[in-house]
Design an enzyme around this catalytic site. Structure first.
Site, PDB file in Angstrom:
ATOM      1  N   GLU A  47       0.856  -1.184   0.000  1.00 53.56           N
ATOM      2  CA  GLU A  47       0.000   0.000   0.000  1.00 53.56           C
ATOM      3  C   GLU A  47       0.888   1.228   0.000  1.00 53.56           C
ATOM      4  O   GLU A  47       1.765   1.370   0.859  1.00 53.56           O
ATOM      5  CB  GLU A  47      -0.858   0.013   1.263  1.00 53.56           C
ATOM      6  CG  GLU A  47      -2.324  -0.244   1.035  1.00 53.56           C
ATOM      7  CD  GLU A  47      -3.129   0.049   2.289  1.00 53.56           C
ATOM      8  OE1 GLU A  47      -3.255   1.219   2.662  1.00 53.56           O
ATOM      9  OE2 GLU A  47      -3.624  -0.926   2.891  1.00 53.56           O
ATOM     10  N   ASP A  58      -6.603   8.766   9.908  1.00 53.80           N
ATOM     11  CA  ASP A  58      -5.309   8.321  10.416  1.00 53.80           C
ATOM     12  C   ASP A  58      -5.008   8.838  11.806  1.00 53.80           C
ATOM     13  O   ASP A  58      -5.324   9.980  12.154  1.00 53.80           O
ATOM     14  CB  ASP A  58      -4.194   8.768   9.463  1.00 53.80           C
ATOM     15  CG  ASP A  58      -4.186   7.937   8.191  1.00 53.80           C
ATOM     16  OD1 ASP A  58      -4.081   6.697   8.321  1.00 53.80           O
ATOM     17  OD2 ASP A  58      -4.318   8.508   7.096  1.00 53.80           O
TER      18      ASP A  58
END
Lengths: 255, 403
Positions: A47, A58
């Site tokens: 990724e 996040d």
């Protein structure tokens, strides 16, 4: 079927669990070597996190890493140019927030991703309700759209997300943003509910920070995604050797 | 009182400031751009809001609390001396006189009642200047809800007294140290926190922004400003209102007052801070769950806003404003920091009203544009969105520095 999914289904049929490490593109000047080290240590796909100023999904580790990468001047163009220097052939999956692609242009983004060797995309703030333009743009570029399923996803939505997902379906283990966690999470339940409606490969992510957690996750899933714990190694000054050791420890644990 | 949503059901679809489409779009803007983990909570909230807003027992209680607790209706005050100075006729809708000192209370009264109705016992909120945080803490205390407020670290310093107010009201204030450490990052942090606690916690968003249904819901809960003002002006014998002027950060006070005049032949004018001018300097983008106009760089990275007023220190604007701007129904102008203090002094001296620094942007525009954008003899409604008590320490420092 998009080529990413063909590839990941073939991987599953060999009995191998997929290990997908996450990197923040541009975090260090030698980040491409980190990716190569991970592949050398047994990563099945990677990724590629494209840094965004306001990463809503996040936690502090990836937030800090994204900020550092942006301060170093990382852009979609610069990281795609660097991806072309990769000497590995595992699938690359872009992970970023929708504004990056929206601003760059959807057709232009998917063209850029494809020509840089990227075959999948995770856009966590783009739910299927808003994704039709993006899906159209990615269809002609063989970019697989990977949707996330959360522990909170109700059954009627889950069916839709699993049907729309291409490549693999991303099962969030926790109701949390990315980051380390000591709880075992709800990954098993989420995977089982995806399995009930689809045979797409299903990987667990969000909070997988130790080889033991990865092994537990792989008891039920087809693979795991490891993000913040690995990014932390690099933030701590770790180099390609440290990345290789980190990924090797996960590889051994899930094989 | 007539609610906008009731009106919408009987009006034709070409009216401005009616309901968005079923996915929350105002033209090309709005929508719901949130992580999957938050989608169920947004859908639940949408259903709960629609249900409550149609339920007379809910709206009756909402109106009652606004009346008995929040001090509504707020008056409309003719600003006689300023009108004479400028050659235009100015009326002020006095949201500064609402409980907690600004229009923010209208929205939080509605959202905290909705929180209880949804069976949740805790709210989280973001705040810039601290006005929405104080209002949320206030409404939460009244209902016995737990309350946590996310506030940029820089804003906790600029608005230390509001931090203490929130704490007195039983709220926990969490300083946000990420990014620009202002309102934008407080929203990020509140969203991240909401992911972990959606089961028992409502995110009490403070402006007409964020994912659907927030922009619509908050506008509906603020539309009481415009609905009251339209009636009050009528009662004062004002037949034709030429213009409504309001400051805009996310845009909740402006949306609220515009809602009362959106389908009248009245110019709608929003005043942004020059350093937080999403309409003036922005382009379409996606942030905080919405598609709107955003200040961003050539790569789509969100730019940091800077304004003397923490409440306008935001690089985006509510999606309905983006739509009103692009459709031409409303106009947006920007005012720089240097004109704001002067405007605050002028209103204080000529009318005996110390406005919030946010509101002073709208005042500054009146001072600047009377006889220009605003033809002499015009009748103007200024939404006096908040009082300046929270800003006097900052203003004192600035004026001392000027001497």
């Amino acid at each position: 079927m998009k080529s990413l999914e063909t590839h990941l289904r073939a991987l599953r049929s060999t009995g191998r669990k997929a290990l997908v490490p996450y990197f923040v593109a541009g975090l260090t000047p030698d980040w491409i070597q980190h990716v190569e080290a991970a592949v050398h240590a047994g990563a099945d796909a990677v990724e590629i996190g494209i840094p965004f100023s306001d990463p809503m999904m996040d936690g502090v580790v990836i937030q800090g890493a994204a900020l550092r990468a942006l301060e170093a001047g990382t852009t979609l163009d610069s990281l795609c140019a660097q991806l072309l220097t990769l000497s590995t052939s595992v699938p690359l999956i872009a992970m970023t927030y929708y504004n990056i692609f929206h601003h760059y242009g959807l057709e232009r983004s998917t063209g850029k991703l494809q020509s840089s060797g990227v075959s999948g995309a995770i856009v966590p703030d783009l739910p299927p309700e808003e994704a039709s333009d993006w899906m159209k743009a990615s269809a002609s570029r063989d970019i697989a759209n990977i949707f996330m399923v959360a522990p909170s996803t109700p059954p009627e939505r889950l069916g839709r997300l699993a049907r729309l997902s291409e490549g693999f379906c991303y099962a969030s283990a926790r109701m949390a943003v990315t980051g380390k966690s000591s709880e075992s999470g709800q990954g098993r339940r989420v995977v089982e509910s995806i399995r009930a409606v689809s045979d797409i490969p299903t990987y667990i992510g969000i909070g997988i920070s130790t080889p033991n957690q990865a092994r537990e996750a792989c008891e039920v899933s087809d693979g795991v995604i490891v993000g913040s714990a690995l990014v932390q190694v690099i933030l701590n000054g770790g180099g390609a050797d440290d990345v290789e050791n980190f990924v090797t420890s996960f590889r051994r644990s899930i094989d | 009182m007539l609610f906008r949503s009731e009106r919408n059901e009987v009006s034709d679809s070409h009216t401005f400031m009616s309901a968005p489409d079923e996915r929350g779009h105002f033209g090309d803007f709005g929508g719901r751009f949130v992580p999957e983990a938050l989608m169920p909570a947004c859908l639940e909230l949408e259903t709960a809001f629609i249900d409550a807003w149609r339920d007379p027992s809910f709206t009756t209680e909402y109106r009652q609390v606004l009346r008995e607790f929040a001090g509504r209706p707020t008056p409309v005050t003719p600003l006689d001396r300023l009108s004479e100075q400028l050659g235009i006729r100015i009326f002020a809708k006095r949201e500064d006189l609402a409980h907690t000192g600004s229009h923010k209370i209208n929205n939080v009264v509605g959202q905290t009642l909705l929180t209880k109705r949804m069976g949740k016992h805790r709210v989280i909120a973001e705040t810039g200047a601290g006005q929405h945080g104080v209002a949320t803490a206030t409404a939460s205390a009244r209902l016995g809800l737990e309350c946590t407020v996310y506030m940029g670290e820089i804003d906790t310093e600029r608005q230390a007294l509001n931090v203490f107010r929130m704490e007195l009201l039983g709220a926990t204030v969490v300083p946000v140290t990420s990014g620009s450490r202002t309102l934008k990052d407080a929203v990020n942090e509140a969203m991240r926190e909401w992911v972990t606690c959606v089961d028992d916690t409502h995110y009490c968003l403070g402006s007409v922004m964020g994912p659907h249904p927030f922009p619509w819901m908050v506008r509906e809960m603020q539309s009481i400003i415009g609905i009251e003002a339209a009636q009050q002006l009528k009662d004062l014998g004002v037949e034709n209102l030429d213009m409504v002027v309001a400051c805009v950060g996310g845009g909740s006070n402006a949306a609220g007052v515009f809602a009362g005049f959106a389908n009248a032949p009245t110019r709608l004018v929003g005043i942004e801070a020059a350093g937080g001018s999403a309409v003036g300097k922005g382009s379409p983008g996606v942030l905080h769950g919405m598609k709107s106009l955003l200040m961003q760089d050539e790569f789509g990275q969100i730019e940091e806003a800077y304004s003397i007023s923490a409440g306008l220190d935001y690089p985006g604007i509510g999606p309905e404003h983006a739509y009103l701007a692009r459709s031409g129904r409303a106009e947006y102008f920007a005012i720089g920091d240097s004109d704001v203090i002067h405007a605050l002094q002028v209103l204080s001296l000529s009318e005996g009203i110390i406005p919030a620094l946010e509101t002073a942007h709208a005042v500054a525009w009146l001072l600047q544009e009377a006889g220009k954008e605003i033809p002499l003899g015009s009748t103007v409604l200024l939404n006096l969105s908040g009082r300046g008590d929270k800003d006097v320490a900052q203003v004192r420092e600035i004026l001392r520095g000027q001497r």
